[in-house]
Design a protein around this motif. Structure first.
Motif, short mmCIF file in Angstrom:
data_model
loop_
_atom_site.label_atom_id
_atom_site.label_comp_id
_atom_site.label_asym_id
_atom_site.label_seq_id
_atom_site.Cartn_x
_atom_site.Cartn_y
_atom_site.Cartn_z
N SER A 137 14.05 5.97 5.80
CA SER A 137 13.87 7.28 5.20
C SER A 137 12.39 7.58 5.01
O SER A 137 11.71 6.89 4.25
CB SER A 137 14.60 7.35 3.86
N GLU A 138 11.91 8.62 5.69
CA GLU A 138 10.52 9.03 5.52
C GLU A 138 10.27 9.61 4.14
O GLU A 138 9.16 9.57 3.63
CB GLU A 138 10.11 10.08 6.57
N SER A 139 11.29 10.17 3.51
CA SER A 139 11.12 10.74 2.18
C SER A 139 10.75 9.66 1.16
O SER A 139 9.98 9.90 0.25
CB SER A 139 12.41 11.44 1.74
N LEU A 140 11.29 8.47 1.34
CA LEU A 140 10.91 7.36 0.46
C LEU A 140 9.49 6.88 0.72
O LEU A 140 8.90 6.21 -0.10
CB LEU A 140 11.88 6.18 0.63
N ALA A 141 8.94 7.26 1.85
CA ALA A 141 7.60 6.80 2.21
C ALA A 141 6.51 7.53 1.45
O ALA A 141 5.40 7.01 1.32
CB ALA A 141 7.37 6.99 3.70
N THR A 142 6.78 8.70 0.94
CA THR A 142 5.73 9.49 0.31
C THR A 142 5.07 8.78 -0.87
O THR A 142 3.86 8.58 -0.86
CB THR A 142 6.28 10.88 -0.12
N PRO A 143 5.81 8.36 -1.89
CA PRO A 143 5.12 7.66 -2.99
C PRO A 143 4.53 6.32 -2.56
O PRO A 143 3.46 5.93 -3.02
CB PRO A 143 6.20 7.47 -4.05
N LEU A 144 5.19 5.63 -1.66
CA LEU A 144 4.67 4.35 -1.19
C LEU A 144 3.38 4.53 -0.40
O LEU A 144 2.41 3.79 -0.60
CB LEU A 144 5.72 3.64 -0.33
N ASN A 145 3.32 5.53 0.48
CA ASN A 145 2.10 5.79 1.23
C ASN A 145 0.96 6.22 0.31
O ASN A 145 -0.20 5.85 0.53
CB ASN A 145 2.33 6.86 2.30
N LEU A 146 1.26 7.02 -0.70
CA LEU A 146 0.22 7.42 -1.66
C LEU A 146 -0.35 6.19 -2.37
O LEU A 146 -1.56 6.07 -2.55
CB LEU A 146 0.77 8.42 -2.66
N TYR A 147 0.52 5.29 -2.78
CA TYR A 147 0.07 4.08 -3.47
C TYR A 147 -0.76 3.19 -2.55
O TYR A 147 -1.85 2.73 -2.92
CB TYR A 147 1.28 3.30 -4.00
N ILE A 148 -0.28 2.96 -1.34
CA ILE A 148 -0.99 2.08 -0.40
C ILE A 148 -2.34 2.68 -0.02
O ILE A 148 -3.34 1.97 0.06
CB ILE A 148 -0.11 1.81 0.84
N LEU A 149 -2.37 3.98 0.19
CA LEU A 149 -3.64 4.63 0.55
C LEU A 149 -4.63 4.58 -0.61
O LEU A 149 -5.82 4.35 -0.41
CB LEU A 149 -3.38 6.07 0.98
N THR A 150 -4.14 4.76 -1.83
CA THR A 150 -5.01 4.67 -3.00
C THR A 150 -5.56 3.26 -3.16
O THR A 150 -6.73 3.07 -3.49
CB THR A 150 -4.25 5.08 -4.26
N LYS A 151 -4.73 2.29 -2.89
CA LYS A 151 -5.14 0.89 -3.06
C LYS A 151 -6.11 0.43 -1.97
O LYS A 151 -7.10 -0.23 -2.25
CB LYS A 151 -3.90 -0.01 -3.07
N HIS A 152 -5.80 0.74 -0.71
CA HIS A 152 -6.58 0.20 0.41
C HIS A 152 -7.66 1.14 0.94
O HIS A 152 -8.52 0.71 1.70
CB HIS A 152 -5.64 -0.19 1.56
N ALA A 153 -7.61 2.41 0.58
CA ALA A 153 -8.64 3.37 1.02
C ALA A 153 -9.01 4.27 -0.16
O ALA A 153 -8.75 5.47 -0.14
CB ALA A 153 -8.15 4.18 2.20
N PRO A 154 -9.63 3.70 -1.20
CA PRO A 154 -9.93 4.51 -2.38
C PRO A 154 -10.98 5.59 -2.13
O PRO A 154 -11.13 6.50 -2.93
CB PRO A 154 -10.43 3.47 -3.40
N TRP A 155 -11.71 5.50 -1.02
CA TRP A 155 -12.73 6.50 -0.72
C TRP A 155 -12.15 7.83 -0.25
O TRP A 155 -12.84 8.83 -0.20
CB TRP A 155 -13.71 5.96 0.33
N VAL A 156 -10.87 7.85 0.10
CA VAL A 156 -10.23 9.10 0.54
C VAL A 156 -10.04 10.00 -0.67
O VAL A 156 -9.53 9.57 -1.70
CB VAL A 156 -8.89 8.80 1.23
N ARG A 157 -10.47 11.24 -0.52
CA ARG A 157 -10.37 12.20 -1.62
C ARG A 157 -8.90 12.38 -2.02
O ARG A 157 -8.02 12.48 -1.17
CB ARG A 157 -10.94 13.54 -1.19
N PRO A 158 -8.62 12.46 -3.33
CA PRO A 158 -7.23 12.63 -3.79
C PRO A 158 -6.56 13.89 -3.23
O PRO A 158 -5.38 13.88 -2.91
CB PRO A 158 -7.36 12.71 -5.31
N THR A 159 -7.31 14.98 -3.10
CA THR A 159 -6.74 16.22 -2.57
C THR A 159 -6.29 16.03 -1.13
O THR A 159 -5.18 16.42 -0.76
CB THR A 159 -7.79 17.35 -2.62
#
Length: 162
Positions: free
Chosen positions: A9-31
């Motif tokens: 389910s790609e819908s379940l991926a949204t919060p997981l991708n946000l968390y992983i991206l925040t953890k491993h690529a913190p330089w990406v702007r939140p917006t």
């Protein structure tokens, strides 16, 4: 991604991708992160299109139905439109079988066999690979869009000469 692999389910991926991206690529702007990951969970259908083409070619060769490259290419717009109506649900490839058999012009005597093989083969690994392709693309898109955003909108202005 064991949760995504098992649920497909790609819908379940949204919060997981946000968390992983925040953890491993913190330089990406939140917006940028929220827009790309949120929109990507609905709009990114690369894995779905690839799976549909492969499954149609496989099933057609199993039942002895000869299809041309042009016929395979004609499936892409149909699959693309259907994928926007049913994003993020497990087993979404099931809903592609009927319209695709009509587009291909599968003979009426082979239609039940085509549908049974298509539906039977798409459950399990193909659905998991489809979800994996659709969700991991979002991470890459987010990093690329962030770099583009920095180059375009955050460029330093040249110093003003007196």
């Amino acid at each position: 991604y064991p949760l995504l692999w098992s649920t497909s389910s790609e819908s379940l991926a949204t919060p997981l991708n946000l968390y992983i991206l925040t953890k491993h690529a913190p330089w990406v702007r939140p917006t940028v992160r929220r827009i790309v990951i949120g929109a990507g969970s609905v709009l990114c259908t690369n894995g779905t299109l690839i799976n549909v083409i492969i499954m149609v070619a496989l099933v057609s060769s199993i039942i002895g139905l000869e299809i041309s490259l042009l016929e395979l290419l004609l499936i892409i717009p149909v699959a693309f439109l259907i994928s926007f109506g049913i994003p993020g649900i497990p087993g979404e490839l099931i809903l592609f079988a009927g319209p695709i058999s009509l587009v291909l012009g599968v003979p009426p005597e082979l239609t039940p066999l085509f549908l049974a093989l298509y539906l039977g083969l798409q459950i399990g690994l193909p659905d998991s690979f489809r979800t994996g392709a659709n969700t991991t693309n979002n991470y890459v898109y987010c990093v690329l869009l962030n770099e583009t955003y920095k180059k375009r909108f955050m460029a330093e202005e040249p110093p003003v000469e007196d």
